[in-house]
Design a protein around this motif. Structure first.
Motif, PDB file in Angstrom:
ATOM      1  N   ALA A  95       0.833  -1.199   0.000  1.00  0.00           N
ATOM      2  CA  ALA A  95       0.000   0.000   0.000  1.00  0.00           C
ATOM      3  C   ALA A  95       0.868   1.250   0.000  1.00  0.00           C
ATOM      4  O   ALA A  95       1.923   1.296   0.648  1.00  0.00           O
ATOM      5  N   VAL A  96       0.418   2.264  -0.726  1.00  0.00           N
ATOM      6  CA  VAL A  96       1.121   3.544  -0.735  1.00  0.00           C
ATOM      7  C   VAL A  96       1.137   4.122   0.678  1.00  0.00           C
ATOM      8  O   VAL A  96       0.109   4.181   1.358  1.00  0.00           O
ATOM      9  N   ASP A  97       2.319   4.533   1.120  1.00  0.00           N
ATOM     10  CA  ASP A  97       2.453   5.243   2.397  1.00  0.00           C
ATOM     11  C   ASP A  97       2.304   6.728   2.089  1.00  0.00           C
ATOM     12  O   ASP A  97       3.283   7.429   1.817  1.00  0.00           O
ATOM     13  N   LEU A  98       1.060   7.202   2.106  1.00  0.00           N
ATOM     14  CA  LEU A  98       0.774   8.548   1.633  1.00  0.00           C
ATOM     15  C   LEU A  98       1.440   9.612   2.497  1.00  0.00           C
ATOM     16  O   LEU A  98       1.899  10.648   1.987  1.00  0.00           O
ATOM     17  N   ASP A  99       1.524   9.373   3.797  1.00  0.00           N
ATOM     18  CA  ASP A  99       2.196  10.347   4.662  1.00  0.00           C
ATOM     19  C   ASP A  99       3.665  10.481   4.275  1.00  0.00           C
ATOM     20  O   ASP A  99       4.217  11.595   4.241  1.00  0.00           O
ATOM     21  N   ALA A 100       4.307   9.336   3.975  1.00  0.00           N
ATOM     22  CA  ALA A 100       5.715   9.382   3.574  1.00  0.00           C
ATOM     23  C   ALA A 100       5.880  10.050   2.215  1.00  0.00           C
ATOM     24  O   ALA A 100       6.855  10.781   1.983  1.00  0.00           O
ATOM     25  N   VAL A 101       4.922   9.804   1.307  1.00  0.00           N
ATOM     26  CA  VAL A 101       4.980  10.459  -0.005  1.00  0.00           C
ATOM     27  C   VAL A 101       4.895  11.972   0.154  1.00  0.00           C
ATOM     28  O   VAL A 101       5.665  12.732  -0.453  1.00  0.00           O
ATOM     29  N   LYS A 102       3.959  12.430   0.981  1.00  0.00           N
ATOM     30  CA  LYS A 102       3.779  13.873   1.175  1.00  0.00           C
ATOM     31  C   LYS A 102       5.002  14.514   1.820  1.00  0.00           C
ATOM     32  O   LYS A 102       5.237  15.720   1.650  1.00  0.00           O
ATOM     33  N   ALA A 103       5.780  13.717   2.548  1.00  0.00           N
ATOM     34  CA  ALA A 103       6.953  14.256   3.239  1.00  0.00           C
ATOM     35  C   ALA A 103       8.181  14.359   2.334  1.00  0.00           C
ATOM     36  O   ALA A 103       9.203  14.929   2.733  1.00  0.00           O
ATOM     37  N   ILE A 104       8.101  13.807   1.104  1.00  0.00           N
ATOM     38  CA  ILE A 104       9.251  13.849   0.195  1.00  0.00           C
ATOM     39  C   ILE A 104       9.562  15.290  -0.191  1.00  0.00           C
ATOM     40  O   ILE A 104       8.683  16.040  -0.614  1.00  0.00           O
ATOM     41  N   LYS A 105      10.807  15.675  -0.049  1.00  0.00           N
ATOM     42  CA  LYS A 105      11.276  17.000  -0.469  1.00  0.00           C
ATOM     43  C   LYS A 105      12.434  16.789  -1.441  1.00  0.00           C
ATOM     44  O   LYS A 105      13.557  16.504  -1.021  1.00  0.00           O
ATOM     45  N   PRO A 106      12.168  16.888  -2.747  1.00  0.00           N
ATOM     46  CA  PRO A 106      13.221  16.631  -3.734  1.00  0.00           C
ATOM     47  C   PRO A 106      14.421  17.553  -3.549  1.00  0.00           C
ATOM     48  O   PRO A 106      14.295  18.676  -3.041  1.00  0.00           O
ATOM     49  N   LEU A 107      15.570  17.076  -3.958  1.00  0.00           N
ATOM     50  CA  LEU A 107      16.776  17.894  -3.927  1.00  0.00           C
ATOM     51  C   LEU A 107      16.531  19.162  -4.738  1.00  0.00           C
ATOM     52  O   LEU A 107      16.069  19.095  -5.882  1.00  0.00           O
ATOM     53  N   PRO A 108      16.800  20.338  -4.181  1.00  0.00           N
ATOM     54  CA  PRO A 108      16.560  21.589  -4.923  1.00  0.00           C
ATOM     55  C   PRO A 108      17.321  21.621  -6.246  1.00  0.00           C
ATOM     56  O   PRO A 108      18.426  21.075  -6.363  1.00  0.00           O
ATOM     57  N   ASP A 109      16.730  22.280  -7.230  1.00  0.00           N
ATOM     58  CA  ASP A 109      17.323  22.324  -8.566  1.00  0.00           C
ATOM     59  C   ASP A 109      18.752  22.850  -8.539  1.00  0.00           C
ATOM     60  O   ASP A 109      19.641  22.312  -9.220  1.00  0.00           O
ATOM     61  N   ALA A 110      18.988  23.914  -7.781  1.00  0.00           N
ATOM     62  CA  ALA A 110      20.322  24.524  -7.764  1.00  0.00           C
ATOM     63  C   ALA A 110      21.364  23.544  -7.239  1.00  0.00           C
ATOM     64  O   ALA A 110      22.484  23.464  -7.770  1.00  0.00           O
ATOM     65  N   GLN A 111      21.008  22.788  -6.199  1.00  0.00           N
ATOM     66  CA  GLN A 111      21.950  21.810  -5.667  1.00  0.00           C
ATOM     67  C   GLN A 111      22.185  20.674  -6.664  1.00  0.00           C
ATOM     68  O   GLN A 111      23.315  20.195  -6.818  1.00  0.00           O
ATOM     69  N   ALA A 112      21.118  20.246  -7.330  1.00  0.00           N
ATOM     70  CA  ALA A 112      21.266  19.180  -8.321  1.00  0.00           C
ATOM     71  C   ALA A 112      22.159  19.631  -9.474  1.00  0.00           C
ATOM     72  O   ALA A 112      23.024  18.875  -9.941  1.00  0.00           O
ATOM     73  N   LEU A 113      21.975  20.867  -9.936  1.00  0.00           N
ATOM     74  CA  LEU A 113      22.807  21.386 -11.020  1.00  0.00           C
ATOM     75  C   LEU A 113      24.274  21.450 -10.608  1.00  0.00           C
ATOM     76  O   LEU A 113      25.172  21.102 -11.393  1.00  0.00           O
ATOM     77  N   ALA A 114      24.523  21.877  -9.383  1.00  0.00           N
ATOM     78  CA  ALA A 114      25.905  21.973  -8.913  1.00  0.00           C
ATOM     79  C   ALA A 114      26.555  20.595  -8.834  1.00  0.00           C
ATOM     80  O   ALA A 114      27.717  20.412  -9.226  1.00  0.00           O
ATOM     81  N   ARG A 115      25.808  19.609  -8.337  1.00  0.00           N
ATOM     82  CA  ARG A 115      26.367  18.259  -8.224  1.00  0.00           C
ATOM     83  C   ARG A 115      26.537  17.610  -9.596  1.00  0.00           C
ATOM     84  O   ARG A 115      27.482  16.854  -9.822  1.00  0.00           O
ATOM     85  N   ALA A 116      25.608  17.897 -10.513  1.00  0.00           N
ATOM     86  CA  ALA A 116      25.673  17.286 -11.842  1.00  0.00           C
ATOM     87  C   ALA A 116      26.821  17.840 -12.674  1.00  0.00           C
ATOM     88  O   ALA A 116      27.263  17.189 -13.631  1.00  0.00           O
ATOM     89  N   GLN A 117      27.307  19.024 -12.327  1.00  0.00           N
ATOM     90  CA  GLN A 117      28.392  19.609 -13.105  1.00  0.00           C
ATOM     91  C   GLN A 117      29.624  18.713 -13.094  1.00  0.00           C
ATOM     92  O   GLN A 117      30.383  18.664 -14.068  1.00  0.00           O
ATOM     93  N   LYS A 118      29.804  17.969 -11.996  1.00  0.00           N
ATOM     94  CA  LYS A 118      30.942  17.051 -11.923  1.00  0.00           C
ATOM     95  C   LYS A 118      30.855  15.996 -13.023  1.00  0.00           C
ATOM     96  O   LYS A 118      31.868  15.596 -13.604  1.00  0.00           O
ATOM     97  N   LEU A 119      29.617  15.549 -13.331  1.00  0.00           N
ATOM     98  CA  LEU A 119      29.442  14.571 -14.398  1.00  0.00           C
ATOM     99  C   LEU A 119      29.827  15.175 -15.740  1.00  0.00           C
ATOM    100  O   LEU A 119      30.514  14.536 -16.550  1.00  0.00           O
ATOM    101  N   ALA A 120      29.397  16.414 -15.992  1.00  0.00           N
ATOM    102  CA  ALA A 120      29.753  17.075 -17.250  1.00  0.00           C
ATOM    103  C   ALA A 120      31.260  17.280 -17.349  1.00  0.00           C
ATOM    104  O   ALA A 120      31.841  17.194 -18.439  1.00  0.00           O
ATOM    105  N   ASP A 121      31.900  17.535 -16.207  1.00  0.00           N
ATOM    106  CA  ASP A 121      33.343  17.804 -16.213  1.00  0.00           C
ATOM    107  C   ASP A 121      34.161  16.574 -16.609  1.00  0.00           C
ATOM    108  O   ASP A 121      35.211  16.707 -17.247  1.00  0.00           O
TER     109      ASP A 121
END
Length: 620
Positions: A105-131
């Motif tokens: 069963a979907v744990d709806l409370d846990a789903v609602k608590a998800i906070k994705p990694l902010p875009d700016a942080q993801a872009l900064a971390r992904a730059q290493k892959l491009a490098d």
């Protein structure tokens, strides 16, 4: 979404690597306006994908498993965390065949608590892959952020809740100032909410700028595209570089591809057959292969051979038949005995697609409806789409990439000990096989609803998917279907354009296709166009349903059905394609999101629709 493009004139193209060259200098001396020709740069391959050392360095840099493939591509996905939707085990049972099921069963409370990694942080971390990615002369990587979403909606498609569950950074590749597309132009990374990498892929070549070549205009390409589609109307094609699938055999940086060449991506206009997937035509006149086919038919025995010139050897041959599944179709010649589903049918069309070493394609379909000799000349362009039982229906038998999908799915399932109960192609694929017996006397109780997993390739739209034959008609609609009501079909895969597209609202596909669920666990498809890609998608999807083992080691575990679909799309489809999976939610919030194929892990129960639906949507 129908791909759109603008008409170009030479003065407005403004594309680096694309220049205007004087063809006849003497015209300028006479005062006449000098005609110009468009030219583009050809890029030479310096390194074909990642080497073994490159793959290990990539894995070590990001602290993930080494997911290097022999062809030089790196494709990692964490089967526990990629596109993870929190669930709780709430029960168990058995299906109609006695197979064990697990209620999650979907744990709806846990789903609602998800906070994705902010875009700016993801872009900064992904730059290493491009490098650390393979670098090429003139290559620019432009990051783009997307989020996979888990959505709950009602029968009308009205959203109850929509939750981003991860953060993906994809790099759109530009070579010179032209888009670089294809399976050899992929670089992306996905982060879980805590920043953990859940998916990472690199499929690039190291390229160097080479010679300049004359190319055809957009108007000429539009006419060539129309020929590829049998005269179908075309939008203006888009000029780009096409980087085909990597071709190394031992991840040693060497392969058969020697150059990356400019091509036009066709954009067919929607028609009564549904939205057609884009294909390509060479931008260089005479740059690709051409061939002549000679056929002989005597009764039900058909044989043929091709003579090829142009392009770059070695060539790949893929034959197809409108009536018969060809067990051997990759030689320069072919011979088979027709097996039409309707034994009275005399029509027969033989198709051939030839691909050269650099991914340039020529294709041809030759009718052979009577006894006799038949010939044809190719047109440039094409290319681009036990415990359980499986079914296959492919309606575009003249497209070898579509045949590849069906063949790949079939071969993997058979190699894993599964039963392929039926495999219908071209005019042998019938709408009645998907239709419920209570709706105009359909035969799904003999075919589609008697297998566990079904693969379909063909044209589609948000309201139907299509068939060449007229048995009982050319389109299956949601009103025709009640899949799972014999409690067998669990997973339906639609390699078809826009069937799961939101039209009036983002999730109103539920209001259309939800009515067809009567025990079906999951429908996998696309919101956007699905591209007919080299090597097809069916075999890739099926392979992810099972683990990869060597001796006693498991090199990669089996993926859930939903993750197998998502990972296939990421690996095979071009940037911007939106893939989607959806299914019903039980009253106790049980879903089939985490279904494994039978015998590979827990599988959920058959769920009757209750008015709430889940969907997971991602962007390549």
């Amino acid at each position: 979404m129908k791909p759109l493009a603008h008409k170009h004139s030479p003065a407005k193209l403004g594309l680096a690597g694309l220049t205007a060259a004087i063809l006849v200098a003497s015209l300028a001396q006479t005062g006449q306006a000098a005609p110009t020709a468009l030219t583009a740069t050809v890029y030479s391959v310096v390194q074909e994908g990642l080497t073994v050392a490159d793959g290990q360095r990539l894995a070590d840099t990001f602290g993930i498993g080494n997911a290097l493939y022999p062809n030089g591509a790196f494709s990692y996905a964490d089967n526990d965390k990629f596109q993870y939707v929190p669930h709780k085990v709430v029960g168990s049972g058995k299906d109609e065949g006695g197979n064990a099921t697990q209620d999650e069963a979907v744990d709806l409370d846990a789903v609602k608590a998800i906070k994705p990694l902010p875009d700016a942080q993801a872009l900064a971390r992904a730059q290493k892959l491009a490098d650390i990615a393979l670098k090429s002369e003139g290559l620019t990587l432009k990051p783009r952020v997307t989020h996979s979403t888990f959505t709950l909606s009602d029968d009308a498609g009205k959203v109850i809740g929509s939750y981003p569950i991860d953060t993906t950074v994809s790099f759109d590749a530009v070579l010179g100032n032209l888009p670089l597309a294809g399976q050899g132009a992929s670089l992306r990374v996905t982060f879980a909410p805590d920043g953990t990498i859940t998916e990472l892929s690199e499929s690039l070549r190291r390229l160097a700028a080479g010679r300049q070549v004359a190319i055809i205009t957009a108007d000429e390409a539009q006419r060539a595209c129309a020929a590829v589609y049998g005269g179908a109307a075309q939008n203006t094609p888009v000029l780009s570089y096409l980087s085909p699938e990597l071709s190394s055999r031992q991840a040693d940086g060497k392969g058969t591809v020697t150059e990356v060449l400019p091509q036009y991506q066709c954009s067919p206009v929607d028609n009564s057959d549904g939205t057609q997937a884009p294909k390509t035509v060479p931008a260089i006149t005479g740059g690709g292969p051409t061939f002549k086919v000679s056929l002989n038919r005597q009764g039900d025995t058909v044989s043929g051979a091709a003579s090829v010139s142009g392009g770059t050897a070695p060539y790949t041959f893929r034959w197809g038949s409108s009536t018969t599944v060809l067990s051997s179709n990759t030689g320069q010649s072919v011979s088979y005995k027709r097996v039409p589903r309707d034994t009275a049918a005399k029509t027969e069309t033989v198709s051939l697609e030839v691909t050269d070493a650099n991914g340039l394609v020529a294709s041809l379909s030759v009718p052979a409806d009577t006894d006799g000799q038949f010939t044809g000349l190719s047109s440039p362009g094409g290319g681009s789409f036990a415990l359980g039982t499986a079914g296959i229906e492919n309606t575009v038998d003249e497209w070898q990439c579509a045949q590849d999908s069906a063949n790949g799915f079939r071969n993997v399932m058979l190699s894993k000990g599964q039963t392929v109960a039926f495999d219908w192609r071209g005019y042998n694929a019938w709408e009645i096989d998907f239709r419920d017996p209570t709706v105009g006397g359909g035969w799904d109780n003999r075919y589609v609803d008697t297998v566990d997993i079904q693969w379909y390739t063909g044209h589609g739209s948000p309201y139907s998917f299509t068939f060449k034959s007229n048995v009982t008609d050319h389109n299956i609609t949601p009103y025709d279907a009640k899949w799972g009501d014999t409690y067998n079909l669990e997973w339906l895969q639609l390699e078809s354009c826009q069937v799961l597209r939101g039209v009036g609202s983002p999730y109103d596909f539920v209001s259309r296709w939800g009515r067809s669920f009567k025990g079906l666990h999951m429908m996998n498809g696309f919101h956007t166009n699905a591209y007919c890609v080299g090597g097809g998608t069916g075999g890739t999807f099926a392979s992810y349903l099972f683990p990869i083992r060597w001796l006693w080691w498991t090199l990669r575990p089996a993926y859930t059905v939903q993750r197998a679909w998502a990972t296939m799309a990421i690996l095979k489809e071009p940037h911007g394609v939106v893939y989607r999976s959806f299914g019903p939610v039980a009253r106790n919030w049980v879903t089939n999101i985490n279904d494994y194929y039978w015998g590979q892990g827990p599988t959920g129960p058959d769920i009757q629709p209750t008015g709430i639906w889940w969907s997971i949507t991602g962007t390549v």
